[in-house]
Write a protein that holds these residues in place. Sequence first.
Motif, PDB file in Angstrom:
ATOM      1  N   ALA A 117     -55.881 -39.494  11.561  1.00  0.00           N
ATOM      2  CA  ALA A 117     -55.144 -39.270  12.808  1.00  0.00           C
ATOM      3  C   ALA A 117     -55.866 -38.219  13.648  1.00  0.00           C
ATOM      4  O   ALA A 117     -56.027 -38.378  14.863  1.00  0.00           O
ATOM      5  N   LYS A 118     -56.331 -37.176  12.998  1.00  0.00           N
ATOM      6  CA  LYS A 118     -57.027 -36.112  13.749  1.00  0.00           C
ATOM      7  C   LYS A 118     -58.327 -36.640  14.339  1.00  0.00           C
ATOM      8  O   LYS A 118     -58.706 -36.314  15.459  1.00  0.00           O
ATOM      9  N   ASP A 132     -59.400 -38.739  22.815  1.00  0.00           N
ATOM     10  CA  ASP A 132     -59.467 -37.623  23.754  1.00  0.00           C
ATOM     11  C   ASP A 132     -58.609 -37.850  25.014  1.00  0.00           C
ATOM     12  O   ASP A 132     -59.110 -37.739  26.143  1.00  0.00           O
ATOM     13  N   ARG A 133     -57.372 -38.214  24.810  1.00  0.00           N
ATOM     14  CA  ARG A 133     -56.444 -38.381  25.928  1.00  0.00           C
ATOM     15  C   ARG A 133     -55.122 -37.716  25.546  1.00  0.00           C
ATOM     16  O   ARG A 133     -54.594 -37.980  24.455  1.00  0.00           O
ATOM     17  N   VAL A 165     -50.662 -41.225  18.105  1.00  0.00           N
ATOM     18  CA  VAL A 165     -51.269 -41.818  16.920  1.00  0.00           C
ATOM     19  C   VAL A 165     -50.135 -42.345  16.048  1.00  0.00           C
ATOM     20  O   VAL A 165     -49.139 -41.645  15.826  1.00  0.00           O
ATOM     21  N   LYS A 166     -50.291 -43.573  15.594  1.00  0.00           N
ATOM     22  CA  LYS A 166     -49.230 -44.172  14.772  1.00  0.00           C
ATOM     23  C   LYS A 166     -49.462 -43.881  13.289  1.00  0.00           C
ATOM     24  O   LYS A 166     -50.531 -44.153  12.751  1.00  0.00           O
ATOM     25  N   VAL A 212     -47.855 -33.187  13.624  1.00  0.00           N
ATOM     26  CA  VAL A 212     -47.088 -32.618  14.735  1.00  0.00           C
ATOM     27  C   VAL A 212     -47.357 -31.114  14.775  1.00  0.00           C
ATOM     28  O   VAL A 212     -47.574 -30.532  15.844  1.00  0.00           O
ATOM     29  N   GLY A 213     -47.410 -30.535  13.590  1.00  0.00           N
ATOM     30  CA  GLY A 213     -47.698 -29.109  13.496  1.00  0.00           C
ATOM     31  C   GLY A 213     -49.068 -28.755  14.051  1.00  0.00           C
ATOM     32  O   GLY A 213     -49.344 -27.612  14.413  1.00  0.00           O
ATOM     33  N   ALA A 214     -49.936 -29.753  14.108  1.00  0.00           N
ATOM     34  CA  ALA A 214     -51.277 -29.502  14.664  1.00  0.00           C
ATOM     35  C   ALA A 214     -51.332 -29.880  16.144  1.00  0.00           C
ATOM     36  O   ALA A 214     -52.400 -29.868  16.757  1.00  0.00           O
TER      37      ALA A 214
END
Length: 942
Positions: free
Chosen positions: A125-126, A133-134, A139-140, A155-157
Amino acid sequence: MNRLKQLESFGQSIWLDDLKRDLITSGKLRSLVERDGLKGVTSNPSIFEKAIAESDEYADALKQFQSRGDHHVMEIYEHLALADIRDAADILRPVYDQTGGRDGYVSLECSPYIANDTEATIAEAKRLWAAVDRANLMVKVPGTPAGIPAIRKLVGAGLNINITLLFSITVYEKVADAYIAGLEDFLKAGGDVSRIASVASFFVSRIDTAADKKLDALPDKNIADALRGKVAIANAKLAFERYKSIFASERWHRLAGAGAKTQRLLWASTSTKNPAYKDTLYVEALIGRDTVDTMPPATMDAFRDHGEAKADAIEDRLAHARSVFETLGKQGISLKDITDQLVVDGVQQFADAFDKLCGAIARRRLALIDGDRIGQKISAGFPEMQAAIDRECNDWRKKGLVRSLWSGDAALWTNKGEEKWVGWLQIVDRELRDVGALEAFANNVRRDGFGDAVLLGMGGSSLGPEVIAETFGHQSGWPLLHVLDSTDPAQIHTIEEAVQLDKTIFIVSSKSGSTVEPNILLDYFFARVSAAVGRDRAGDHFVAVTDPGSSLEKRAKRSGFRHIFYGLPGIGGRYSVLSNFGLVPAALMGIDIKRLLETASVMERSCGPDVPPSENPGVELGIALGVAAASFGCNKVTIVASPKIDDLGAWLEQLLAESTGKDGRGLIPLTDEPLGTPDKYSADRFFVYVELEGMADTYQREAISALEKASHPVARITVKDIWHLGQEFFRWEIATAVAGAVIGINPFDQPDVEASKVKTAALTSAYEKTRELPVEHPLFRENGIAVYADPNNASALGRHNTLQGILKSYFDRIEPNDYVALLAYIERNKAHTEAMSAMRESIRDKTHAATCLGFGPRFQHSTGQAYKGGPNTGVFMQITSDDPEDIEIPGHRLSFGVVKAAQAQGDLDVLVERGRRALRIHLKDVDAGLAELERAVAEALA
Ligand SMILES: O=P(O)(O)OC[C@H]1O[C@](O)(CO)[C@@H](O)[C@@H]1O
Ligand SMILES: O=C[C@H](O)[C@H](O)COP(=O)(O)O
């Protein structure tokens, strides 16, 4: 009013459940935003599969990308898909800005292959977040047990996450909790929570598809009729109720105060799958404030056309929704079971779609890189075998076993440490980076005027270099490479006479460093070179290739070798040709190793973890070999190659036999057996025909076609040119590892080789003390030929007073599907090979048994493993001889002739111990003896 716009006025956001190039290039997406108030886009693997695999829209983009260089299938997929995602995100950016980041998102799913791996999901995901880059990307991440902890982390990131494959309210509660916890983490770390958005995607229609099936099976038809098509909506309504209470909590208010946005429920899977239902059923029932509805184009068109919009429809009939749940429970239908299964099936469904997509990209990639560079066609002998191969391929695909192979998952084999031996999978790129240093070294050697190079090594340390040397031949201005992998004194003499010692560089090659042959050959040649150029300069004539820390490394240092090249401990000998073990000798003989590696690199991508089995040449070949052997008894892998590349068979023999021949199972490869008409063979063959393009031998080609017509399984491989040997090396390494998995053995060990080594060592050390080997008594002796056998084999042969009598009894022991192996401890040269070939041909033609030929001790480090450890279907004829010109080994009380005799004896002892049918024929004079033996064989078979 546009019915879709009406939904907007009821507080629901409409997203499009589709994405493809044409939507962007035609302006359709933009007009959906402008005309219908579209506020987002969702994609998934099935959507990309449809877009990319089932249309030609991406052909140009793919071609252009490949024109920049060859890429992995996954790189191609991401290149194409991410371009669409970015473009869609740019079209939706104004919506994102206008709604303050509440809407305007485009969703991109993580690979379904990692849906059950938290860490991999987080990393992917990262990576995708950074690559797209939008700010308006979502991200699913799946609502699997492994996906939930990833949600909090991501989410924390600070990432926007769309939780997909959500079916159950209980799971939803965990998802919402993970979102809230992730926001709390982000806030604590000083993040701005107001810029994070998330949706929890409840899949609707799939629940009805599954629940309706259970309802159909109920005995009470009235209940079934009352509930059919109601369960999914009831589930969604109750989920919405939970949403409202979760986001009304104290805990949430603290975050809301900091600007956090609720994680809206998104209705996914909104097209009706049952044609009996109204096509807008799910859209109409789930209209609700603060929700998102993602619709595929057809559903969107239908709603625009005839949908009935009622504000807050989702809040209606909540009591009915509860009663649906109660009735289900009373009828013994567990919604939990249904939703749990839907998650599993959903992951599999997306994985299936992704496989299809990867397969389609793999095919297009191949077509662009010139398909026949990978040329492979397997014809199973008969329909049952083809069906079994197809089944196995599908099983591999479903279980993701190609990825297990690439990750070195030992469970694919026998769980006995196989993960430590898969370094060869990554070697090509690594070596491509090191080419310069090797070339510089080779140039240096050339400048010093070395005319010959002699490689001292066995098996994996010698066969790859031999194939390269035999195939490429002498490169003008570079040293000529000779390979010495024998203890036969005549063979050693021949090499010594062919070179000029003061202009010869020796490559001493041994991964372990402890193999006896290269060590004693080193003793001998180091002394000879010292005598020729002086002890001080001798080291300059020697190069070692060995693993770090080996005894050879120490010795090379002590003796001042010119250079020490290292192997990688994670690569076993027979998988080492694309590492320094193959590349150092190749570079020294002036081969463009970069070119060789580049063809390997193309094959590496063709066999990659992202290429499904039936498009994956190495995997497909391995599966075919494994299935043919394990399920149909076709384990005599008969290798036929165009004359220019036929030495490839020598390398292949070791790879296949030593890797798979163990635990009483495995492939028995054979090379250089004269080709015959189909009636000469039993049904235990698997033919491999490797044809060099433009240099095919017509006889071979026709013979193979005849065999194919006669229902023998045949794998045809076309090699574009000799540089593509690199490609073959890699293809076959993959195929062997895969065949090993199908057969169920560890393809990276060689447990039975050691046994002969131990016996040989006992014999040679006793000899060093006593100066004699144990005396044996022949069963028969005449005309310079003596026959020896242990008591069991001797009694099975019976009493005879002619050689042909013994041989007749010997051949009578051959059972259907056995093979006969001639194991000759004599010089390996043309004349001897031809004599042996003639014997093989008569044995095969008469008995229909497959025939193998091994020169000792060379074969002990190659096919010998399978002879001792593989199926007990071998009938062995060891051939030994006197050595008229023996050679003493400096520093030992031994000669090469004695070592060779001990090796033959040690190996025969092990064959006998393993209950193999075996005898030894000793020739006083090799040439005369072979002629006599050939005659006796012919007579015995007559
Ligand atoms: O490179 P090394 O360690 O000398 O081994 C040579 C060959 O001997 C074997 O270990 C078998 O004896 C092979 O697997 C290997 O390729
Ligand atoms: O996010 C969207 C989902 O992946 C999609 O709606 C699934 O729909 P389906 O059940 O029709 O495949």
